[in-house]
Motif scaffolding. Structure first.
Motif, PDB file in Angstrom:
ATOM      1  N   ALA A  46       0.824  -1.213   0.000  1.00  0.00           N
ATOM      2  CA  ALA A  46       0.000   0.000   0.000  1.00  0.00           C
ATOM      3  C   ALA A  46       0.856   1.260   0.000  1.00  0.00           C
ATOM      4  N   ARG A  47       1.955   1.248   0.732  1.00  0.00           N
ATOM      5  CA  ARG A  47       2.824   2.425   0.816  1.00  0.00           C
ATOM      6  C   ARG A  47       3.935   2.402  -0.226  1.00  0.00           C
ATOM      7  N   GLY A  48       4.009   1.343  -1.017  1.00  0.00           N
ATOM      8  CA  GLY A  48       5.096   1.203  -1.958  1.00  0.00           C
ATOM      9  C   GLY A  48       4.713   1.616  -3.372  1.00  0.00           C
ATOM     10  N   PHE A  49       5.595   1.254  -4.303  1.00  0.00           N
ATOM     11  CA  PHE A  49       5.363   1.550  -5.715  1.00  0.00           C
ATOM     12  C   PHE A  49       6.170   0.583  -6.562  1.00  0.00           C
ATOM     13  N   LYS A  50       5.825   0.515  -7.841  1.00  0.00           N
ATOM     14  CA  LYS A  50       6.487  -0.383  -8.776  1.00  0.00           C
ATOM     15  C   LYS A  50       7.277   0.423  -9.793  1.00  0.00           C
ATOM     16  N   LEU A  51       8.472  -0.054 -10.109  1.00  0.00           N
ATOM     17  CA  LEU A  51       9.320   0.568 -11.126  1.00  0.00           C
ATOM     18  C   LEU A  51       9.468  -0.397 -12.288  1.00  0.00           C
ATOM     19  N   VAL A  52       9.088   0.037 -13.470  1.00  0.00           N
ATOM     20  CA  VAL A  52       9.223  -0.750 -14.692  1.00  0.00           C
ATOM     21  C   VAL A  52      10.300  -0.095 -15.558  1.00  0.00           C
ATOM     22  N   CYS A  53      11.359  -0.837 -15.861  1.00  0.00           N
ATOM     23  CA  CYS A  53      12.460  -0.326 -16.675  1.00  0.00           C
ATOM     24  C   CYS A  53      12.460  -1.036 -18.020  1.00  0.00           C
ATOM     25  N   ALA A  93       3.295  12.828 -14.238  1.00  0.00           N
ATOM     26  CA  ALA A  93       4.396  13.668 -14.718  1.00  0.00           C
ATOM     27  C   ALA A  93       5.294  12.863 -15.639  1.00  0.00           C
ATOM     28  N   MET A  94       5.809  13.511 -16.660  1.00  0.00           N
ATOM     29  CA  MET A  94       6.772  12.919 -17.580  1.00  0.00           C
ATOM     30  C   MET A  94       8.049  13.747 -17.526  1.00  0.00           C
ATOM     31  N   ILE A  95       9.154  13.086 -17.229  1.00  0.00           N
ATOM     32  CA  ILE A  95      10.442  13.760 -17.015  1.00  0.00           C
ATOM     33  C   ILE A  95      11.463  13.190 -17.984  1.00  0.00           C
ATOM     34  N   VAL A  96      12.299  14.078 -18.519  1.00  0.00           N
ATOM     35  CA  VAL A  96      13.431  13.675 -19.362  1.00  0.00           C
ATOM     36  C   VAL A  96      14.694  14.283 -18.762  1.00  0.00           C
ATOM     37  N   LEU A  97      15.643  13.431 -18.425  1.00  0.00           N
ATOM     38  CA  LEU A  97      16.944  13.855 -17.905  1.00  0.00           C
ATOM     39  C   LEU A  97      18.022  13.390 -18.876  1.00  0.00           C
ATOM     40  N   ARG A  98      19.103  14.139 -18.932  1.00  0.00           N
ATOM     41  CA  ARG A  98      20.262  13.750 -19.727  1.00  0.00           C
ATOM     42  C   ARG A  98      21.404  13.409 -18.784  1.00  0.00           C
ATOM     43  N   VAL A  99      21.973  12.227 -18.978  1.00  0.00           N
ATOM     44  CA  VAL A  99      22.983  11.692 -18.067  1.00  0.00           C
ATOM     45  C   VAL A  99      24.264  11.443 -18.843  1.00  0.00           C
ATOM     46  N   ALA A 100      25.400  11.766 -18.228  1.00  0.00           N
ATOM     47  CA  ALA A 100      26.701  11.476 -18.845  1.00  0.00           C
ATOM     48  C   ALA A 100      26.956   9.976 -18.806  1.00  0.00           C
ATOM     49  N   ARG A 101      27.504   9.449 -19.876  1.00  0.00           N
ATOM     50  CA  ARG A 101      27.789   8.023 -19.924  1.00  0.00           C
ATOM     51  C   ARG A 101      28.956   7.685 -19.000  1.00  0.00           C
ATOM     52  N   PRO A 102      29.069   6.432 -18.549  1.00  0.00           N
ATOM     53  CA  PRO A 102      30.181   6.049 -17.660  1.00  0.00           C
ATOM     54  C   PRO A 102      31.528   6.209 -18.364  1.00  0.00           C
ATOM     55  N   GLY A 103      32.510   6.659 -17.619  1.00  0.00           N
ATOM     56  CA  GLY A 103      33.859   6.834 -18.173  1.00  0.00           C
ATOM     57  C   GLY A 103      33.961   7.932 -19.197  1.00  0.00           C
ATOM     58  N   LEU A 132      19.643  -0.505 -13.680  1.00  0.00           N
ATOM     59  CA  LEU A 132      19.912  -1.171 -12.401  1.00  0.00           C
ATOM     60  C   LEU A 132      21.314  -0.831 -11.891  1.00  0.00           C
ATOM     61  N   ASP A 133      22.288  -0.793 -12.786  1.00  0.00           N
ATOM     62  CA  ASP A 133      23.632  -0.394 -12.372  1.00  0.00           C
ATOM     63  C   ASP A 133      23.679   1.091 -12.037  1.00  0.00           C
ATOM     64  N   PHE A 134      22.952   1.885 -12.817  1.00  0.00           N
ATOM     65  CA  PHE A 134      22.944   3.327 -12.579  1.00  0.00           C
ATOM     66  C   PHE A 134      22.344   3.653 -11.210  1.00  0.00           C
ATOM     67  N   LEU A 135      21.300   2.921 -10.835  1.00  0.00           N
ATOM     68  CA  LEU A 135      20.662   3.158  -9.543  1.00  0.00           C
ATOM     69  C   LEU A 135      21.447   2.561  -8.386  1.00  0.00           C
ATOM     70  N   GLY A 136      22.272   1.558  -8.643  1.00  0.00           N
ATOM     71  CA  GLY A 136      22.967   0.875  -7.556  1.00  0.00           C
ATOM     72  C   GLY A 136      22.043  -0.065  -6.807  1.00  0.00           C
ATOM     73  N   ARG A 156      16.919  10.657  -6.347  1.00  0.00           N
ATOM     74  CA  ARG A 156      18.162   9.883  -6.361  1.00  0.00           C
ATOM     75  C   ARG A 156      18.731   9.771  -7.774  1.00  0.00           C
ATOM     76  N   LEU A 157      17.863   9.703  -8.756  1.00  0.00           N
ATOM     77  CA  LEU A 157      18.345   9.709 -10.140  1.00  0.00           C
ATOM     78  C   LEU A 157      19.059  11.022 -10.440  1.00  0.00           C
ATOM     79  N   GLY A 158      18.472  12.132  -9.968  1.00  0.00           N
ATOM     80  CA  GLY A 158      19.126  13.425 -10.158  1.00  0.00           C
ATOM     81  C   GLY A 158      20.478  13.485  -9.466  1.00  0.00           C
ATOM     82  N   LEU A 159      20.563  12.897  -8.274  1.00  0.00           N
ATOM     83  CA  LEU A 159      21.834  12.881  -7.550  1.00  0.00           C
ATOM     84  C   LEU A 159      22.858  11.998  -8.262  1.00  0.00           C
ATOM     85  N   ARG A 160      22.399  10.857  -8.810  1.00  0.00           N
ATOM     86  CA  ARG A 160      23.311   9.984  -9.552  1.00  0.00           C
ATOM     87  C   ARG A 160      23.852  10.706 -10.781  1.00  0.00           C
TER      88      ARG A 160
END
Length: 335
Positions: A46-53, A93-103, A132-136, A156-160
């Motif tokens: 009830a207090r949780g949520f589902k993440l679909v990737c 809400a629909m959000i688009v973020l741009r993330v730098a690739r690893p390395g 999954l790796d990005f989120l840790g 947390r995605l923004g912080l990552r």
């Protein structure tokens, strides 16, 4: 050959396991469970949520998105975008973020898109990133410190994303320090090229960081019913982290402008010194040229024309005259 995307199996649709993705169920207390394609329908507390990737390029995932969100919203989520943005539709809400690739390197950070659909009890992520790796995820499972709400997940995605950018920003600062050091040894020619390249890179980074801050700010102030005060606080913290990176980039840009002015001043000083030397040479040789021109006239009556020692006498007189002019200019502090 028929290129029409095939509809994924019913069991995969129910699980959300379509494309190359995963389904995570958060209990709202820091716990998270990963569901595999063969598992049953994940029960969301009830207090949780589902993440679909899912992979934004997967045809099966696009079919599932259109069935879940509609054609228009599914296209918004999967169409490539050039800027970060936040769009609120009803209570979603629909959000688009741009993330730098690893390395990544500062010259080529390889921006990767991260598109999210947020609603009460569910978050959908469409991206080519390894989410999954990005989120840790492994750390969350071991520490029992997973996000407790969709807004907490976005924060947390923004912080990552900021974590990936921070070492690159520090590297840009180190390069600016190297340019300033090169100016100390008066190597302005190489410093100018490096500084121009650095300023272009800073502009690119600012275009990446500031929109991300605006996205988090917009999501924080939007009137979404399932956002709590704690959620808005977390979003504000993530936005502040992006803002700090933006401030560092702004400070580096201002330092780059000052360094550019130092290069201009150094070049102007070098030019002035060169012009001073040329002017001094002109002042010294002007009277010498006048005298030698007068003595070289091909007319009768030239003094000492028949004296065999006249040439060396005139040379000595011209040398003493040049020394006198130099002494006079130094006395006026022109040299």
């Amino acid at each position: 050959m028929d290129d029409t995307p095939r509809k994924p199996p019913t069991r995969a649709v129910e699980n959300g396991m379509v494309g190359v993705g995963a389904v995570l169920v958060f209990d709202g207390k820091g716990g998270v469970v990963r569901h595999e394609p063969g598992d049953g329908m994940p029960a969301v507390p009830a207090r949780g949520f589902k993440l679909v990737c899912g992979n934004s390029r997967s045809p099966e995932f696009k079919v599932w998105l259109k069935a879940e969100l509609g054609v228009f919203n599914a296209d918004l989520l999967t169409v490539p975008s050039t800027r970060s943005r936040c769009t609120v539709i009803d209570d979603k809400a629909m959000i688009v973020l741009r993330v730098a690739r690893p390395g990544a390197e500062p010259e080529d950070i390889g921006r990767q898109l991260l598109s999210l659909w947020i609603e009460k009890g569910r978050v959908i992520i469409a991206s080519e990133l390894n989410i999954l790796d990005f989120l840790g995820l492994s750390k969350w499972e071991s520490s029992h410190h997973a996000p407790v709400s969709p807004a907490d997940l976005v924060a947390r995605l923004g912080l990552r994303a900021a974590d990936r950018l921070e070492p690159l920003v520090e590297r840009l600062g180190d390069r600016l320090d190297e340019i300033e050091e090169s100016l100390i040894v008066q190597n302005t020619s190489r410093a100018q090229g490096k500084l121009s390249h650095l300023r272009r890179t800073l502009i690119s980074f600012r275009r990446l960081v500031w929109p991300q801050r605006d996205v988090l700010n917009t999501l924080e102030i939007e009137d979404l019913s399932h956002f709590t005060a704690r959620d808005r606080l977390r979003l504000r913290e993530a936005s502040a982290r992006s803002a700090r990176l933006g401030d560092e980039l702004q400070a580096l840009s201002e330092r780059a402008v000052l360094v550019h002015e130092q290069i201009i001043d150094a070049r102007a000083e070098q030019m002035n010194r060169t012009m001073l030397i040329l002017a001094a040479v002109t002042v010294v040789f002007m009277p010498l040229t006048l005298l030698t021109g007068a003595l070289g006239m091909n007319v009768s009556g030239i003094p000492f024309a028949d004296n065999p020692h006249a040439f060396w006498t005139v040379c000595a007189a011209l040398f003493l005259l040049s020394l006198g002019i130099i002494w006079w200019m130094r006395g006026r502090r022109w040299l």
